[in-house]
Design a protein around this motif. Sequence first.
Motif, PDB file in Angstrom:
ATOM      1  N   LEU A 112      -0.402  44.292   9.294  1.00 53.68           N
ATOM      2  CA  LEU A 112       0.205  44.408   7.964  1.00 53.68           C
ATOM      3  C   LEU A 112       1.264  43.330   7.766  1.00 53.68           C
ATOM      4  O   LEU A 112       1.351  42.706   6.699  1.00 53.68           O
ATOM      5  CB  LEU A 112       0.815  45.799   7.790  1.00 53.68           C
ATOM      6  CG  LEU A 112      -0.175  46.947   7.599  1.00 53.68           C
ATOM      7  CD1 LEU A 112       0.541  48.291   7.718  1.00 53.68           C
ATOM      8  CD2 LEU A 112      -0.864  46.846   6.243  1.00 53.68           C
ATOM      9  N   THR A 115      -0.392  39.950   7.211  1.00 52.93           N
ATOM     10  CA  THR A 115      -1.025  39.887   5.900  1.00 52.93           C
ATOM     11  C   THR A 115       0.013  39.711   4.800  1.00 52.93           C
ATOM     12  O   THR A 115      -0.156  38.883   3.891  1.00 52.93           O
ATOM     13  CB  THR A 115      -1.844  41.164   5.647  1.00 52.93           C
ATOM     14  OG1 THR A 115      -2.774  41.368   6.716  1.00 52.93           O
ATOM     15  CG2 THR A 115      -2.612  41.063   4.336  1.00 52.93           C
ATOM     16  N   TYR A 157     -10.186  47.736  13.218  1.00 56.56           N
ATOM     17  CA  TYR A 157      -9.611  48.823  12.415  1.00 56.56           C
ATOM     18  C   TYR A 157     -10.621  49.314  11.381  1.00 56.56           C
ATOM     19  O   TYR A 157     -10.808  50.533  11.191  1.00 56.56           O
ATOM     20  CB  TYR A 157      -8.341  48.325  11.733  1.00 56.56           C
ATOM     21  CG  TYR A 157      -7.633  49.363  10.891  1.00 56.56           C
ATOM     22  CD1 TYR A 157      -7.387  50.641  11.378  1.00 56.56           C
ATOM     23  CD2 TYR A 157      -7.197  49.056   9.609  1.00 56.56           C
ATOM     24  CE1 TYR A 157      -6.727  51.594  10.611  1.00 56.56           C
ATOM     25  CE2 TYR A 157      -6.532  49.991   8.829  1.00 56.56           C
ATOM     26  CZ  TYR A 157      -6.308  51.255   9.334  1.00 56.56           C
ATOM     27  OH  TYR A 157      -5.663  52.196   8.553  1.00 56.56           O
ATOM     28  N   THR A 163     -11.704  52.745   5.641  1.00 60.51           N
ATOM     29  CA  THR A 163     -10.962  53.109   4.437  1.00 60.51           C
ATOM     30  C   THR A 163     -10.832  51.884   3.536  1.00 60.51           C
ATOM     31  O   THR A 163     -11.115  50.749   3.933  1.00 60.51           O
ATOM     32  CB  THR A 163      -9.563  53.618   4.804  1.00 60.51           C
ATOM     33  OG1 THR A 163      -8.838  52.559   5.453  1.00 60.51           O
ATOM     34  CG2 THR A 163      -9.643  54.826   5.739  1.00 60.51           C
ATOM     35  N   THR A 164     -10.378  52.127   2.307  1.00 63.01           N
ATOM     36  CA  THR A 164     -10.169  51.022   1.375  1.00 63.01           C
ATOM     37  C   THR A 164      -9.119  50.056   1.914  1.00 63.01           C
ATOM     38  O   THR A 164      -9.269  48.828   1.816  1.00 63.01           O
ATOM     39  CB  THR A 164      -9.722  51.557   0.006  1.00 63.01           C
ATOM     40  OG1 THR A 164     -10.721  52.442  -0.501  1.00 63.01           O
ATOM     41  CG2 THR A 164      -9.513  50.415  -0.982  1.00 63.01           C
ATOM     42  N   LEU A 165      -8.052  50.597   2.517  1.00 59.41           N
ATOM     43  CA  LEU A 165      -7.014  49.754   3.077  1.00 59.41           C
ATOM     44  C   LEU A 165      -7.574  48.880   4.200  1.00 59.41           C
ATOM     45  O   LEU A 165      -7.309  47.670   4.261  1.00 59.41           O
ATOM     46  CB  LEU A 165      -5.867  50.606   3.620  1.00 59.41           C
ATOM     47  CG  LEU A 165      -4.768  49.852   4.386  1.00 59.41           C
ATOM     48  CD1 LEU A 165      -4.092  48.830   3.480  1.00 59.41           C
ATOM     49  CD2 LEU A 165      -3.759  50.828   4.991  1.00 59.41           C
ATOM     50  N   ALA A 166      -8.373  49.477   5.085  1.00 58.79           N
ATOM     51  CA  ALA A 166      -8.947  48.720   6.199  1.00 58.79           C
ATOM     52  C   ALA A 166      -9.860  47.614   5.680  1.00 58.79           C
ATOM     53  O   ALA A 166      -9.836  46.480   6.197  1.00 58.79           O
ATOM     54  CB  ALA A 166      -9.717  49.655   7.128  1.00 58.79           C
ATOM     55  N   CYS A 168      -9.723  46.126   2.730  1.00 61.10           N
ATOM     56  CA  CYS A 168      -8.905  45.104   2.082  1.00 61.10           C
ATOM     57  C   CYS A 168      -8.243  44.183   3.112  1.00 61.10           C
ATOM     58  O   CYS A 168      -8.213  42.959   2.942  1.00 61.10           O
ATOM     59  CB  CYS A 168      -7.843  45.755   1.203  1.00 61.10           C
ATOM     60  SG  CYS A 168      -8.494  46.506  -0.305  1.00 61.10           S
ATOM     61  N   LEU A 169      -7.712  44.778   4.176  1.00 57.28           N
ATOM     62  CA  LEU A 169      -7.076  43.971   5.220  1.00 57.28           C
ATOM     63  C   LEU A 169      -8.076  43.017   5.867  1.00 57.28           C
ATOM     64  O   LEU A 169      -7.754  41.857   6.142  1.00 57.28           O
ATOM     65  CB  LEU A 169      -6.457  44.878   6.285  1.00 57.28           C
ATOM     66  CG  LEU A 169      -5.198  45.640   5.873  1.00 57.28           C
ATOM     67  CD1 LEU A 169      -4.821  46.670   6.931  1.00 57.28           C
ATOM     68  CD2 LEU A 169      -4.044  44.673   5.632  1.00 57.28           C
TER      69      LEU A 169
END
Length: 406
Positions: A112, A115, A157, A163-166, A168-169
């Motif tokens: 995080l 990024t 990850y 997940t959406t967060l994973a 996106c990252l």
Amino acid sequence: MTRRLVILSCILGLFATFTNFVPLSVLPFAVCSLFVVLVPFSPGRWPDITIWAGAYLAVSAVSAALYDPGALTNYEFYRRDGNFFVTYAPLLLLPLLTAQLDLNRLLLIFLLFVTVVNLPLFLVQAPAGIGSFGSYFEAFNAAGGFLMFACAIAAAYFFQRRTTLALCLLLVNLTFLLFTYSRGSFFGLAGGFFAWYAIAHGRAWMIAAALGLVCIAQAVVLSFTYPTYVEQRDILSFVNDVADSVKEGNILLRIFENWPRALYAFFHSPIFGTGVGSLNDMPHVYASETAWFQWNLQPVKTFNSAHAHHTFLHILGEQGVVGLAVFLRFLYAIYRWIVDQTELPFVRNVMIVSFFALVFSSFTEHRLPSPSNAFPVFLTLLLYVAVLRGRQRLPGDAQALPAPAV
């Protein structure tokens, strides 16, 4: 107290690897230099990684001292020709390390952080065109090498959480990497994913086969380009006359000058090489055209990044078959340790992808010794060892993330 200081330096060093403009990531090397004398001297207590890291550093130190006695006290040597001392020296402290921390969470926080700090810079640099994103590094290849590690974390990850967060990252960091236009990094990351797949499916032989094919392909290329290097001494003019673009020129320079130069040194001194730091001391001067062992006799010693852009050929040229054999055994010790782990599968998968990304990209660049590329991987390895040892001594640690479905 010593162990805590080493662990803290590794954590701070890991977060500092996002840039090489301010070299704070060398903190673990500084700490190692202070405390390495505390490592137990009973070889039975040393991990294989430490034994072979120590062996390679010892062989390299002897070679460097004999070739250029002043190099080992020269700052520029450790920044350029001998940067692998900075990269690998912290591994000598493995026997001392133990820690109790959530390494899964630490790596996600690191991802995080990387990024978030890169995104504003990317939005400023990217509109200038593809190939313009150098992150916080002096060179695009250095940025690409670092971002391989960030992508390895993001991929591991995503395959666990989906997940959406994973997602996106993963996509954001892959985009960062794409805009460095570092083709060696693309190749390396693809190799890392391939190795991850092969190991997850019990087909490690596929990795050996892939590496063998790369070696054969490059041997074929060199069979055509090496004679040109030997016959055409003004290679830069030759490349400039042939190349139609800067990128094409870089490729031609690799295969017509950088790689053959290492091979040329090896053929003049195949057993022990021509001396650590000698490959960029040009023009090379040899006492004999055929000898099992001799130094490069060039009196002017240069410390810069004019390496062979190929880790294995570079080591072969400077340290011969002896140095390369010790180095490969060192890499095998790391590989064997990583794949043998069953705890913290998320961290294990990050290590597999990032380690093999380094290995594959080292066939086109000098990645494995470079702190900007290798430090994040090796610092994570240090923390991984420390956490597993801490879990054995201090049971009840947080449960690992479930194994990914790959």
